[in-house]
Motif scaffolding. Structure first.
Motif, PDB file in Angstrom:
ATOM      1  N   LEU A 293      11.620 -20.951 -42.863  1.00 56.48           N
ATOM      2  CA  LEU A 293      11.390 -22.393 -42.941  1.00 56.48           C
ATOM      3  C   LEU A 293      10.821 -22.938 -41.637  1.00 56.48           C
ATOM      4  CD1 LEU A 293      14.632 -23.507 -44.827  1.00 56.48           C
ATOM      5  CD2 LEU A 293      12.337 -23.198 -45.791  1.00 56.48           C
ATOM      6  N   ALA A 294      11.220 -22.356 -40.515  1.00 55.96           N
ATOM      7  CA  ALA A 294      10.723 -22.827 -39.223  1.00 55.96           C
ATOM      8  C   ALA A 294       9.231 -22.567 -39.065  1.00 55.96           C
ATOM      9  CB  ALA A 294      11.496 -22.158 -38.091  1.00 55.96           C
ATOM     10  N   ARG A 295       8.695 -21.651 -39.841  1.00 54.27           N
ATOM     11  CA  ARG A 295       7.273 -21.297 -39.729  1.00 54.27           C
ATOM     12  C   ARG A 295       6.374 -22.133 -40.628  1.00 54.27           C
ATOM     13  NH1 ARG A 295       9.337 -15.265 -40.448  1.00 54.27           N
ATOM     14  NH2 ARG A 295      10.268 -14.973 -38.369  1.00 54.27           N
ATOM     15  N   LEU A 296       6.955 -23.077 -41.347  1.00 54.04           N
ATOM     16  CA  LEU A 296       6.155 -23.871 -42.282  1.00 54.04           C
ATOM     17  C   LEU A 296       5.240 -24.839 -41.534  1.00 54.04           C
ATOM     18  CD1 LEU A 296       8.880 -24.862 -44.932  1.00 54.04           C
ATOM     19  CD2 LEU A 296       7.067 -23.139 -45.201  1.00 54.04           C
ATOM     20  N   ASP A 297       3.931 -24.737 -41.816  1.00 54.01           N
ATOM     21  CA  ASP A 297       3.036 -25.807 -41.392  1.00 54.01           C
ATOM     22  C   ASP A 297       2.942 -26.796 -42.545  1.00 54.01           C
ATOM     23  OD1 ASP A 297       1.415 -24.556 -43.274  1.00 54.01           O
ATOM     24  OD2 ASP A 297      -0.029 -23.794 -41.802  1.00 54.01           O
ATOM     25  N   VAL A 319      11.372 -29.821 -40.612  1.00 54.22           N
ATOM     26  CA  VAL A 319      11.488 -28.788 -39.581  1.00 54.22           C
ATOM     27  C   VAL A 319      12.445 -29.232 -38.484  1.00 54.22           C
ATOM     28  CG1 VAL A 319      10.213 -27.447 -37.863  1.00 54.22           C
ATOM     29  CG2 VAL A 319       9.239 -27.798 -40.131  1.00 54.22           C
ATOM     30  N   ARG A 320      12.493 -30.539 -38.202  1.00 58.73           N
ATOM     31  CA  ARG A 320      13.529 -31.057 -37.292  1.00 58.73           C
ATOM     32  C   ARG A 320      14.911 -30.618 -37.766  1.00 58.73           C
ATOM     33  NH1 ARG A 320      14.953 -37.092 -38.494  1.00 58.73           N
ATOM     34  NH2 ARG A 320      15.524 -35.943 -40.382  1.00 58.73           N
ATOM     35  N   ASN A 321      15.182 -30.795 -39.057  1.00 60.60           N
ATOM     36  CA  ASN A 321      16.477 -30.414 -39.618  1.00 60.60           C
ATOM     37  C   ASN A 321      16.717 -28.912 -39.497  1.00 60.60           C
ATOM     38  OD1 ASN A 321      16.610 -33.106 -40.385  1.00 60.60           O
ATOM     39  ND2 ASN A 321      16.105 -32.710 -42.528  1.00 60.60           N
ATOM     40  N   VAL A 322      15.668 -28.141 -39.775  1.00 62.39           N
ATOM     41  CA  VAL A 322      15.776 -26.678 -39.688  1.00 62.39           C
ATOM     42  C   VAL A 322      16.134 -26.257 -38.257  1.00 62.39           C
ATOM     43  CG1 VAL A 322      14.471 -24.519 -39.850  1.00 62.39           C
ATOM     44  CG2 VAL A 322      14.230 -26.263 -41.634  1.00 62.39           C
ATOM     45  N   VAL A 342       8.509 -25.531 -29.467  1.00 63.66           N
ATOM     46  CA  VAL A 342       8.506 -26.501 -28.377  1.00 63.66           C
ATOM     47  C   VAL A 342       7.081 -26.899 -28.015  1.00 63.66           C
ATOM     48  CG1 VAL A 342      10.723 -25.842 -27.377  1.00 63.66           C
ATOM     49  CG2 VAL A 342       8.624 -24.707 -26.590  1.00 63.66           C
ATOM     50  N   GLY A 343       6.106 -26.191 -28.579  1.00 64.15           N
ATOM     51  CA  GLY A 343       4.711 -26.558 -28.397  1.00 64.15           C
ATOM     52  C   GLY A 343       4.090 -27.176 -29.631  1.00 64.15           C
ATOM     53  N   ASP A 344       4.924 -27.607 -30.581  1.00 59.91           N
ATOM     54  CA  ASP A 344       4.427 -28.184 -31.831  1.00 59.91           C
ATOM     55  C   ASP A 344       3.686 -29.497 -31.576  1.00 59.91           C
ATOM     56  OD1 ASP A 344       4.816 -27.716 -34.899  1.00 59.91           O
ATOM     57  OD2 ASP A 344       5.188 -29.861 -34.624  1.00 59.91           O
ATOM     58  N   HIS A 345       2.827 -29.880 -32.520  1.00 59.18           N
ATOM     59  CA  HIS A 345       2.092 -31.141 -32.400  1.00 59.18           C
ATOM     60  C   HIS A 345       3.017 -32.355 -32.497  1.00 59.18           C
ATOM     61  CE1 HIS A 345       2.478 -30.873 -36.796  1.00 59.18           C
ATOM     62  NE2 HIS A 345       2.396 -32.178 -36.778  1.00 59.18           N
ATOM     63  N   ALA A 347       6.258 -34.569 -31.697  1.00 64.16           N
ATOM     64  CA  ALA A 347       7.299 -34.769 -30.687  1.00 64.16           C
ATOM     65  C   ALA A 347       8.684 -34.632 -31.307  1.00 64.16           C
ATOM     66  CB  ALA A 347       7.137 -36.139 -30.031  1.00 64.16           C
ATOM     67  N   LEU A 348       8.836 -35.048 -32.570  1.00 62.13           N
ATOM     68  CA  LEU A 348      10.121 -34.926 -33.257  1.00 62.13           C
ATOM     69  C   LEU A 348      10.545 -33.466 -33.339  1.00 62.13           C
ATOM     70  CD1 LEU A 348      12.289 -36.581 -34.800  1.00 62.13           C
ATOM     71  CD2 LEU A 348      10.979 -36.126 -36.888  1.00 62.13           C
ATOM     72  N   VAL A 349       9.585 -32.598 -33.667  1.00 59.80           N
ATOM     73  CA  VAL A 349       9.864 -31.164 -33.762  1.00 59.80           C
ATOM     74  C   VAL A 349      10.099 -30.573 -32.385  1.00 59.80           C
ATOM     75  CG1 VAL A 349       8.867 -28.929 -34.395  1.00 59.80           C
ATOM     76  CG2 VAL A 349       8.630 -30.885 -35.947  1.00 59.80           C
ATOM     77  N   ARG A 350       9.295 -30.938 -31.409  1.00 51.18           N
ATOM     78  CA  ARG A 350       9.455 -30.385 -30.056  1.00 51.18           C
ATOM     79  C   ARG A 350      10.836 -30.707 -29.497  1.00 51.18           C
ATOM     80  NH1 ARG A 350       4.439 -32.880 -29.300  1.00 51.18           N
ATOM     81  NH2 ARG A 350       5.224 -34.270 -27.659  1.00 51.18           N
ATOM     82  N   GLY A 351      11.287 -31.944 -29.719  1.00 49.81           N
ATOM     83  CA  GLY A 351      12.604 -32.326 -29.209  1.00 49.81           C
ATOM     84  C   GLY A 351      13.719 -31.531 -29.849  1.00 49.81           C
ATOM     85  N   ALA A 352      13.653 -31.338 -31.176  1.00 50.48           N
ATOM     86  CA  ALA A 352      14.681 -30.561 -31.872  1.00 50.48           C
ATOM     87  C   ALA A 352      14.634 -29.105 -31.440  1.00 50.48           C
ATOM     88  CB  ALA A 352      14.496 -30.677 -33.380  1.00 50.48           C
ATOM     89  N   ALA A 353      13.419 -28.594 -31.184  1.00 52.58           N
ATOM     90  CA  ALA A 353      13.283 -27.206 -30.730  1.00 52.58           C
ATOM     91  C   ALA A 353      13.912 -27.032 -29.351  1.00 52.58           C
ATOM     92  CB  ALA A 353      11.808 -26.817 -30.703  1.00 52.58           C
ATOM     93  N   ALA A 354      13.717 -28.009 -28.476  1.00 54.71           N
ATOM     94  CA  ALA A 354      14.320 -27.934 -27.139  1.00 54.71           C
ATOM     95  C   ALA A 354      15.839 -27.890 -27.249  1.00 54.71           C
ATOM     96  CB  ALA A 354      13.874 -29.127 -26.306  1.00 54.71           C
ATOM     97  N   TRP A 355      16.398 -28.724 -28.108  1.00 57.01           N
ATOM     98  CA  TRP A 355      17.855 -28.722 -28.257  1.00 57.01           C
ATOM     99  C   TRP A 355      18.343 -27.385 -28.809  1.00 57.01           C
ATOM    100  CZ3 TRP A 355      21.281 -28.160 -32.363  1.00 57.01           C
ATOM    101  CH2 TRP A 355      22.622 -28.435 -32.052  1.00 57.01           C
ATOM    102  N   ALA A 356      17.630 -26.849 -29.803  1.00 61.16           N
ATOM    103  CA  ALA A 356      18.031 -25.565 -30.383  1.00 61.16           C
ATOM    104  C   ALA A 356      18.049 -24.471 -29.309  1.00 61.16           C
ATOM    105  CB  ALA A 356      17.081 -25.185 -31.512  1.00 61.16           C
TER     106      ALA A 356
END
Length: 390
Positions: A293-297, A319-322, A342-345, A347-356
Motif C-alpha cells: 500500500l505504501a507503494r501506491l501512486d 498513504v498518510r494513514n498507511v 520522505v521525498g514524496d510530492h 507534504a502530508l505524506v512526507r510528514g507521516a513518513a518522517a514520523w514513521a
C-alpha cells in the motif's frame, strides 16, 4: 429521484391507499425481494429531540472539520424542511455484517485494517440502486411522489430508523438491531403517501458499556455522545491534515475507519448470516500488505480502490494513514518504505513518513535522515515531524 403516475395508475394507487396496511405489507415484501433486511415507516415529525441533540454536539465542536454537519442544522433535523410534501418516510437497512472477526487483523501489524463496510464496493451506489428500484415499484403500484436518500443528504438516518422500529441508537451512537447487531447500512424513501407508522424501538443496551470501553482513543465522553475529533474513523477519513500525535499510537494498523465499537456489541451474535444479497468483501482488501500500500501512486490507488468508498479520500490521505500504521508496526523492515516517502510530492505524506521513521529507526539512523532531509525540506509542518522520536 422523483416520479408521479397519473390517470389510471393514480386511481389504482388510491384504491390501494384505502387499504393502507395492505400497501405497507406489499412494500415491505418488495423491499425484501430487493435485498433489504430491515424495514419500517415513520412520520416526518417523529424526531423532535433531534435538533437539540445535534445543536449540543455542534456547540461542543465535536464535529471537528465536518462543516457540512453544522450547515443549517434545522434542515437536517426536520425532514419536512428537506421536502415539504413528504407525508411518510420509509427507513430501510441492509446487513453488512461479516462472518469473520473484523478485529482479528489488528494483531497482524504488517497488514492494514480497513473498516468492514469499505472492503467491498461503495455501499452508497449499491443501496441507492435498490432504493430507486423500490421507489419505482411504489410509484407504479400506488402513485404518489418519492425521493430517495442514502447518507449523502441532510437526513438524520439513525434517529429516524429508531423511530421506525429498525433498532435503537446504542451508546456508541450507531444503530443497534436485535437481528443484525451494529451492522446495518441505512437508506430512506420519502413519499407523499400516507402510510401506517411502525412503533419506535426502545434501547436494550442496559448497563453494557462494551462499545465505550473498546474505543482506542476514548472518543465517547459519555454514553450516547461521540466526540468525532477523537474518533479513528474521523481521523483517518474526514481529517484532511496530519493526524494529531496524541492519537497516532492508538490508531495501530487501522488505515481506513475503525470497527472496534461496532464489533464488540453483544447484539451482533444475533446477526443473521448467509443472506443471498449479502455485501461481499474484496479479497485484496481483507488484509492488504502495508508495504504494498505504501507503494501506491495516484493511478495505482485509483485502480485498487475503484468503486470503493476508500477512493474518496484520495491517495495522499490514504498513504498518510498507511505510514502511521507502518510507524506502529514495530517492523524495521518497513522503514525503507517510509524513507522513500520522505521525498514524496505531498507534504502530508512526507510528514507521516518522517514520523514513521522516528518510530522504526535507531536514534542515530533517524538523526542521519533528519540531517539529510532538513537541508531541502521547506514545509514547517514536515520539518516539525523530524523532531526526535517520542
Amino acid at each position: 429521484m422523483a416520479g408521479r403516475r397519473s390517470g389510471r395508475a393514480e386511481l389504482r394507487g388510491s384504491r390501494l391507499l384505502s387499504e393502507a396496511p395492505h400497501l405497507r405489507n406489499a412494500i415491505a415484501r418488495e423491499a425484501t425481494k430487493l435485498g433489504f433486511d430491515a424495514f419500517g415507516i415513520v412520520a416526518p415529525d417523529a424526531i423532535p429531540d433531534a435538533l437539540p441533540r445535534l445543536q449540543e454536539f455542534l456547540d461542543d465542536g465535536a464535529h471537528g472539520d465536518m462543516e457540512w454537519l453544522a450547515a443549517n442544522p434545522q434542515r437536517r433535523a426536520d425532514p419536512r424542511t428537506l421536502w415539504a410534501d413528504v407525508r411518510s418516510i420509509i427507513m430501510l437497512g441492509v446487513n453488512y455484517g461479516s462472518s469473520d472477526d473484523p478485529l482479528q487483523i489488528l494483531s497482524h501489524r504488517d497488514r492494514g485494517a480497513i473498516s468492514t463496510y469499505a472492503r467491498g464496493d461503495d455501499y452508497h451506489e449499491l443501496i441507492k440502486s435498490r432504493l430507486k428500484a423500490l421507489a419505482r415499484w411504489m410509484v407504479a403500484h400506488a402513485g404518489g411522489d418519492v425521493k430517495v436518500f442514502v447518507d449523502t443528504a441532510a437526513v438524520m438516518e439513525k434517529p429516524l430508523s429508531e423511530a421506525a422500529g429498525l433498532g435503537w441508537q446504542g451508546k456508541h451512537t450507531n444503530l443497534v438491531s436485535r437481528e443484525f447487531g451494529s451492522w446495518l447500512f441505512l437508506g430512506s424513501i420519502f413519499t407523499t403517501l400516507e402510510l401506517p407508522r411502525d412503533t419506535r424501538d426502545e434501547s436494550r443496551c442496559g448497563s453494557c458499556r462494551a462499545c465505550l470501553d473498546a474505543c482506542p482513543t476514548d472518543a465517547f465522553p459519555q454514553p450516547y455522545r461521540l466526540d468525532a475529533r477523537r474518533c479513528i474513523s474521523y481521523l483517518t477519513i474526514e481529517n484532511k491534515g496530519p493526524i494529531p500525535r496524541e492519537f497516532r499510537k492508538a490508531i495501530g494498523n487501522r488505515i481506513y475507519g475503525c470497527d472496534d465499537c461496532l464489533a464488540v456489541c453483544p447484539w451482533n451474535k444475533f446477526a443473521q448470516e448467509g443472506r443471498e444479497m449479502k455485501l461481499k468483501a474484496r479479497e485484496e482488501l481483507r488484509a492488504p500488505s502495508l508495504a504494498d500500500l505504501a507503494r501506491l501512486d495516484d493511478p495505482a490507488f485509483r485502480a485498487l480502490f475503484s468503486k470503493s468508498p476508500v477512493k474518496r479520500i484520495g491517495r495522499d490521505r490514504f498513504v498518510r494513514n498507511v505510514l502511521i500504521a507502518i510507524g506502529n508496526s514495530g517492523d524495521p523492515s518497513l522503514a525503507p518504505e517510509a524513507e522513500r516517502l520522505v521525498g514524496d510530492h505531498s507534504a502530508l505524506v512526507r510528514g507521516a513518513a518522517a514520523w514513521a521513521l522516528s518510530q522504526l529507526l535507531p536514534k542515530d539512523a533517524f538523526a542521519e535522515v533528519r540531517r539529510s532531509r532538513l537541508t531541502s525540506e521547506a514545509d514547517p509542518v514536515v520539518r516539525a515531524e523530524f523532531a526526535p522520536a517520542t
